[in-house]
Design a protein around this motif. Structure first.
Motif, PDB file in Angstrom:
ATOM      1  N   PRO A   1      51.511  23.642  27.170  1.00  0.00           N
ATOM      2  CA  PRO A   1      50.925  24.274  25.977  1.00  0.00           C
ATOM      3  C   PRO A   1      51.724  23.903  24.737  1.00  0.00           C
ATOM      4  CG  PRO A   1      50.853  25.805  27.813  1.00  0.00           C
ATOM      5  CD  PRO A   1      51.605  24.584  28.299  1.00  0.00           C
ATOM      6  N   ALA A   2      51.068  23.191  23.826  1.00  0.00           N
ATOM      7  CA  ALA A   2      51.801  22.429  22.819  1.00  0.00           C
ATOM      8  C   ALA A   2      51.834  23.058  21.436  1.00  0.00           C
ATOM      9  CB  ALA A   2      51.199  21.021  22.714  1.00  0.00           C
ATOM     10  N   ALA A   3      50.962  24.025  21.174  1.00  0.00           N
ATOM     11  CA  ALA A   3      50.869  24.540  19.805  1.00  0.00           C
ATOM     12  C   ALA A   3      52.199  25.073  19.277  1.00  0.00           C
ATOM     13  CB  ALA A   3      49.778  25.603  19.724  1.00  0.00           C
ATOM     14  N   PRO A   4      52.956  25.890  20.036  1.00  0.00           N
ATOM     15  CA  PRO A   4      54.230  26.381  19.481  1.00  0.00           C
ATOM     16  C   PRO A   4      55.206  25.258  19.156  1.00  0.00           C
ATOM     17  CG  PRO A   4      53.573  27.690  21.386  1.00  0.00           C
ATOM     18  CD  PRO A   4      52.665  26.502  21.347  1.00  0.00           C
ATOM     19  N   GLY A   5      55.307  24.251  20.024  1.00  0.00           N
ATOM     20  CA  GLY A   5      56.213  23.142  19.777  1.00  0.00           C
ATOM     21  C   GLY A   5      55.800  22.325  18.576  1.00  0.00           C
TER      22      GLY A   5
ATOM     23  N   LEU B   1      46.193  22.300  13.856  1.00  0.00           N
ATOM     24  CA  LEU B   1      47.146  22.999  14.730  1.00  0.00           C
ATOM     25  C   LEU B   1      46.470  24.168  15.431  1.00  0.00           C
ATOM     26  CD1 LEU B   1      50.268  22.867  12.399  1.00  0.00           C
ATOM     27  CD2 LEU B   1      50.001  21.678  14.582  1.00  0.00           C
ATOM     28  N   ASP B   2      45.561  24.850  14.732  1.00  0.00           N
ATOM     29  CA  ASP B   2      44.800  25.921  15.377  1.00  0.00           C
ATOM     30  C   ASP B   2      43.935  25.355  16.502  1.00  0.00           C
ATOM     31  OD1 ASP B   2      45.873  27.849  13.718  1.00  0.00           O
ATOM     32  OD2 ASP B   2      44.156  27.884  12.345  1.00  0.00           O
ATOM     33  N   CYS B   3      43.394  24.157  16.299  1.00  0.00           N
ATOM     34  CA  CYS B   3      42.590  23.516  17.346  1.00  0.00           C
ATOM     35  C   CYS B   3      43.436  23.238  18.589  1.00  0.00           C
ATOM     36  CB  CYS B   3      41.979  22.222  16.830  1.00  0.00           C
ATOM     37  SG  CYS B   3      40.639  22.447  15.645  1.00  0.00           S
ATOM     38  N   VAL B   4      44.681  22.804  18.401  1.00  0.00           N
ATOM     39  CA  VAL B   4      45.557  22.573  19.546  1.00  0.00           C
ATOM     40  C   VAL B   4      45.808  23.873  20.292  1.00  0.00           C
ATOM     41  CG1 VAL B   4      47.838  21.796  20.283  1.00  0.00           C
ATOM     42  CG2 VAL B   4      46.653  20.577  18.455  1.00  0.00           C
ATOM     43  N   ALA B   5      46.008  24.969  19.558  1.00  0.00           N
ATOM     44  CA  ALA B   5      46.207  26.265  20.212  1.00  0.00           C
ATOM     45  C   ALA B   5      44.992  26.650  21.044  1.00  0.00           C
ATOM     46  CB  ALA B   5      46.500  27.335  19.166  1.00  0.00           C
ATOM     47  N   ARG B   6      43.790  26.348  20.536  1.00  0.00           N
ATOM     48  CA  ARG B   6      42.580  26.683  21.306  1.00  0.00           C
ATOM     49  C   ARG B   6      42.438  25.753  22.509  1.00  0.00           C
ATOM     50  NH1 ARG B   6      43.735  29.522  17.815  1.00  0.00           N
ATOM     51  NH2 ARG B   6      42.376  30.725  16.424  1.00  0.00           N
ATOM     52  N   MET B   7      42.868  24.497  22.375  1.00  0.00           N
ATOM     53  CA  MET B   7      42.843  23.606  23.530  1.00  0.00           C
ATOM     54  C   MET B   7      43.813  24.110  24.595  1.00  0.00           C
ATOM     55  SD  MET B   7      41.541  20.963  25.038  1.00  0.00           S
ATOM     56  CE  MET B   7      40.737  19.900  23.826  1.00  0.00           C
ATOM     57  N   ASP B   8      44.979  24.583  24.178  1.00  0.00           N
ATOM     58  CA  ASP B   8      45.918  25.194  25.127  1.00  0.00           C
ATOM     59  C   ASP B   8      45.231  26.332  25.871  1.00  0.00           C
ATOM     60  OD1 ASP B   8      47.986  23.526  24.323  1.00  0.00           O
ATOM     61  OD2 ASP B   8      48.910  25.008  22.996  1.00  0.00           O
ATOM     62  N   ARG B   9      44.514  27.164  25.119  1.00  0.00           N
ATOM     63  CA  ARG B   9      43.835  28.326  25.724  1.00  0.00           C
ATOM     64  C   ARG B   9      42.763  27.880  26.702  1.00  0.00           C
ATOM     65  NH1 ARG B   9      42.070  31.679  28.221  1.00  0.00           N
ATOM     66  NH2 ARG B   9      41.409  33.809  27.714  1.00  0.00           N
ATOM     67  N   LEU B  10      42.020  26.855  26.339  1.00  0.00           N
ATOM     68  CA  LEU B  10      40.950  26.358  27.197  1.00  0.00           C
ATOM     69  C   LEU B  10      41.503  25.785  28.494  1.00  0.00           C
ATOM     70  CD1 LEU B  10      38.022  25.514  27.764  1.00  0.00           C
ATOM     71  CD2 LEU B  10      38.402  23.495  26.335  1.00  0.00           C
ATOM     72  N   LEU B  11      42.512  24.941  28.393  1.00  0.00           N
ATOM     73  CA  LEU B  11      43.055  24.287  29.581  1.00  0.00           C
ATOM     74  C   LEU B  11      43.713  25.292  30.518  1.00  0.00           C
ATOM     75  CD1 LEU B  11      44.566  21.109  27.885  1.00  0.00           C
ATOM     76  CD2 LEU B  11      42.536  21.213  29.337  1.00  0.00           C
ATOM     77  N   ALA B  12      44.268  26.363  29.966  1.00  0.00           N
ATOM     78  CA  ALA B  12      44.895  27.383  30.806  1.00  0.00           C
ATOM     79  C   ALA B  12      43.875  28.334  31.417  1.00  0.00           C
ATOM     80  CB  ALA B  12      45.909  28.186  29.982  1.00  0.00           C
ATOM     81  N   GLY B  13      42.672  28.374  30.860  1.00  0.00           N
ATOM     82  CA  GLY B  13      41.707  29.381  31.300  1.00  0.00           C
ATOM     83  C   GLY B  13      40.359  28.828  31.695  1.00  0.00           C
ATOM     84  N   LEU B  14      40.335  27.654  32.313  1.00  0.00           N
ATOM     85  CA  LEU B  14      39.048  27.047  32.676  1.00  0.00           C
ATOM     86  C   LEU B  14      38.238  27.955  33.599  1.00  0.00           C
ATOM     87  CD1 LEU B  14      39.988  23.297  33.226  1.00  0.00           C
ATOM     88  CD2 LEU B  14      38.592  24.249  31.382  1.00  0.00           C
ATOM     89  N   GLU B  15      38.917  28.601  34.550  1.00  0.00           N
ATOM     90  CA  GLU B  15      38.187  29.475  35.484  1.00  0.00           C
ATOM     91  C   GLU B  15      37.563  30.664  34.770  1.00  0.00           C
ATOM     92  OE1 GLU B  15      40.602  26.867  37.914  1.00  0.00           O
ATOM     93  OE2 GLU B  15      41.067  28.064  36.139  1.00  0.00           O
ATOM     94  N   GLU B  16      38.212  31.133  33.727  1.00  0.00           N
ATOM     95  CA  GLU B  16      37.701  32.265  32.961  1.00  0.00           C
ATOM     96  C   GLU B  16      36.593  31.840  32.001  1.00  0.00           C
ATOM     97  OE1 GLU B  16      39.416  35.342  29.535  1.00  0.00           O
ATOM     98  OE2 GLU B  16      40.703  33.815  30.436  1.00  0.00           O
ATOM     99  N   ILE B  17      36.775  30.697  31.346  1.00  0.00           N
ATOM    100  CA  ILE B  17      35.846  30.285  30.297  1.00  0.00           C
ATOM    101  C   ILE B  17      34.626  29.578  30.876  1.00  0.00           C
ATOM    102  CG2 ILE B  17      35.631  28.808  28.258  1.00  0.00           C
ATOM    103  CD1 ILE B  17      38.686  29.345  27.814  1.00  0.00           C
ATOM    104  N   TYR B  18      34.846  28.743  31.900  1.00  0.00           N
ATOM    105  CA  TYR B  18      33.751  28.013  32.551  1.00  0.00           C
ATOM    106  C   TYR B  18      33.801  28.253  34.059  1.00  0.00           C
ATOM    107  CZ  TYR B  18      32.830  25.376  28.247  1.00  0.00           C
ATOM    108  OH  TYR B  18      32.510  25.008  26.967  1.00  0.00           O
ATOM    109  N   PRO B  19      33.547  29.478  34.521  1.00  0.00           N
ATOM    110  CA  PRO B  19      33.736  29.774  35.948  1.00  0.00           C
ATOM    111  C   PRO B  19      32.886  28.912  36.880  1.00  0.00           C
ATOM    112  CG  PRO B  19      32.558  31.557  34.818  1.00  0.00           C
ATOM    113  CD  PRO B  19      33.090  30.653  33.763  1.00  0.00           C
ATOM    114  N   ARG B  20      31.699  28.533  36.449  1.00  0.00           N
ATOM    115  CA  ARG B  20      30.835  27.737  37.330  1.00  0.00           C
ATOM    116  C   ARG B  20      31.256  26.273  37.391  1.00  0.00           C
ATOM    117  NH1 ARG B  20      24.773  27.850  36.371  1.00  0.00           N
ATOM    118  NH2 ARG B  20      25.378  27.444  34.208  1.00  0.00           N
ATOM    119  N   HIS B  21      31.993  25.819  36.383  1.00  0.00           N
ATOM    120  CA  HIS B  21      32.306  24.400  36.278  1.00  0.00           C
ATOM    121  C   HIS B  21      33.804  24.102  36.363  1.00  0.00           C
ATOM    122  CE1 HIS B  21      28.138  24.015  35.080  1.00  0.00           C
ATOM    123  NE2 HIS B  21      28.341  24.823  34.055  1.00  0.00           N
ATOM    124  N   ALA B  22      34.624  25.142  36.524  1.00  0.00           N
ATOM    125  CA  ALA B  22      36.078  24.942  36.437  1.00  0.00           C
ATOM    126  C   ALA B  22      36.584  23.940  37.468  1.00  0.00           C
ATOM    127  CB  ALA B  22      36.792  26.282  36.586  1.00  0.00           C
TER     128      ALA B  22
END
Length: 409
Positions: free
Chosen positions: A214-218, A256-277
């Motif tokens: 997760p890259a946004a903080p760095g 930078l906000d987009c990177v934070a959302r990409m971090d969120r997406l990659l960490a939460g694929l099962e939550e965000i796309y449960p059928r396709h994770a």
């Protein structure tokens, strides 16, 4: 982990015991150095392959050859200037794969060698023969820094001797969960201009390390230190573009906000796309060097996707518009990635993502999609279609505050 416990953990590593047995008589004064000791002190588990660094006063070539013969590996010269030899030992019944780097002291003795290293946590040594009386050598104070999870320069010349260490500081902080102490952060800011002297290949390696987690903080910390735009000078104009639309930081703030959302997406694929994770994870793992590198490239693409908004910005009818920033941005991103010596496939993915990042939004604005439109989309994007959709999710999600996004999810 306390030093005594870290040493005990090293003694219990069977691959190290094999190495010591193979080299003990030939190298009674060989020292373990580098990341293996650091990770033991930080209580980090080694991976599928065990990386071992050895420092000796002389005879690195002969010692590497002896290790290769004894362990069934292959020895070759890694760095001619520093006289470092590498031994690659495949995994077998006796343990994990081994990568052993054997180098001669950079200085008259082990103490001088350690003081020339980059950061205090990397300036530790212990005898290869880990007897009961073995102790860490720690001339720079790496053990107390490790206990406090602090990253500190080992010496005042560390950055001038190798400017790439500016970027390495952020990579180690991101991947090891460390805090860069203020004087080291200030030194990185002061030396950031020296990064232009580093080869694109070396910069790419450190950058991918930062982006592999997760890259946004760095990236935020890099930006505050002026290092982000030292690596990507093309992003500096973004900071002053579209302030009325994006607020302080302009387009760069949005990226930078987009990177934070990409971090969120990659960490939460099962939550965000449960059928396709499951299939999404298979997609990430199946190309571009595996899941970790693929994720890093997605973060890089989303960081750079609006790089050309400043040069394309025009006020039309009272509105700020960015016509053509997708095509111009694709050209600029290709040039950036070529400078950093990314592969052709990696450049192709990033270029496609930037070139077409407006397309899903434009399609969605037209209402219900026809099968024909969907077919054309994936026909045109091919293997990059899924990556583009992930980037667009992060782009669109960036317009929601984190709390609002979580409520929506």
């Amino acid at each position: 982990m306390k030093p005594a416990a870290a040493l005990e953990r090293l003694r219990a590593t069977p691959e190290l015991a094999r190495l010591a047995a193979a080299l003990g008589e030939a190298a009674p004064d060989a020292f373990l150095v580098g990341g293996l000791l650091r990770d033991a002190v930080l209580e980090r588990a080694p991976g599928a392959s065990l990386d071992v660094d050895l420092a000796v006063k002389s005879g690195a070539k002969a010692l590497a050859a002896r290790a290769a013969r004894a362990l069934g590996g292959t020895a070759f010269l890694l760095h001619e200037e520093t006289r470092v030899w590498r031994v690659a030992v495949p995994a077998g019944k006796a343990g994990r794969a081994l990568q052993i780097d054997v180098g001669e002291f950079q200085g008259p003795d082990i103490d001088a060698d350690l003081r020339r290293r980059d950061f205090t946590i990397n300036a530790l040594a212990a005898p290869l023969l880990l007897g009961d009386d073995a102790r860490f050598l720690d001339p720079c104070g790496g053990l107390p820094d490790a206990a406090k999870k602090i990253l500190r320069l080992a010496g005042p010349r560390a950055l001038s001797e190798d400017p790439l260490r500016v970027l390495r500081a952020f990579r180690l902080a991101a991947t090891l969960g460390l805090r860069i102490e203020p004087k080291t952060l200030a030194a990185a800011r002061a030396a950031r201009g020296l990064l232009s002297s580093c080869s694109g290949e070396r910069v790419r390696v450190e950058l991918l390390g930062i982006l592999s987690v997760p890259a946004a903080p760095g990236l935020e910390l890099m930006d505050k230190a002026g290092v982000l735009t030292a690596v990507f000078p093309e992003l500096e104009p973004s900071r002053r573009c579209a302030l009325a639309y994006y607020g302080k930081g302009g387009v760069l703030r949005h990226s930078l906000d987009c990177v934070a959302r990409m971090d969120r997406l990659l960490a939460g694929l099962e939550e965000i796309y449960p059928r396709h994770a499951e299939r999404l994870r298979a997609h990430l793992a199946g190309g571009l060097g595996g899941a970790e590198r693929h994720a890093a490239l997605l973060r890089l693409a989303v960081l750079l996707h609006d790089v050309s908004k400043p040069e394309c910005a025009k006020r039309i009818g009272g509105r700020l518009r960015f016509f053509g920033h997708d095509a111009k941005g694709a050209e600029r991103v290709e040039a950036i990635l070529r400078r950093l010596r990314f592969s052709g496939d990696e450049i192709a993915m990033s270029r496609a993502a930037v070139l077409h990042h407006l397309r899903p939004g434009n399609l969605a604005a037209g209402g219900r999609l026809s099968d024909k439109a969907i077919f054309r989309f994936f026909r045109d994007l091919g293997p990059h279609g899924v990556d583009l959709l992930l980037l667009c999710w992060a782009d669109h999600a960036s317009y929601l505050k984190p709390a609002a996004l979580e409520r929506l999810l």
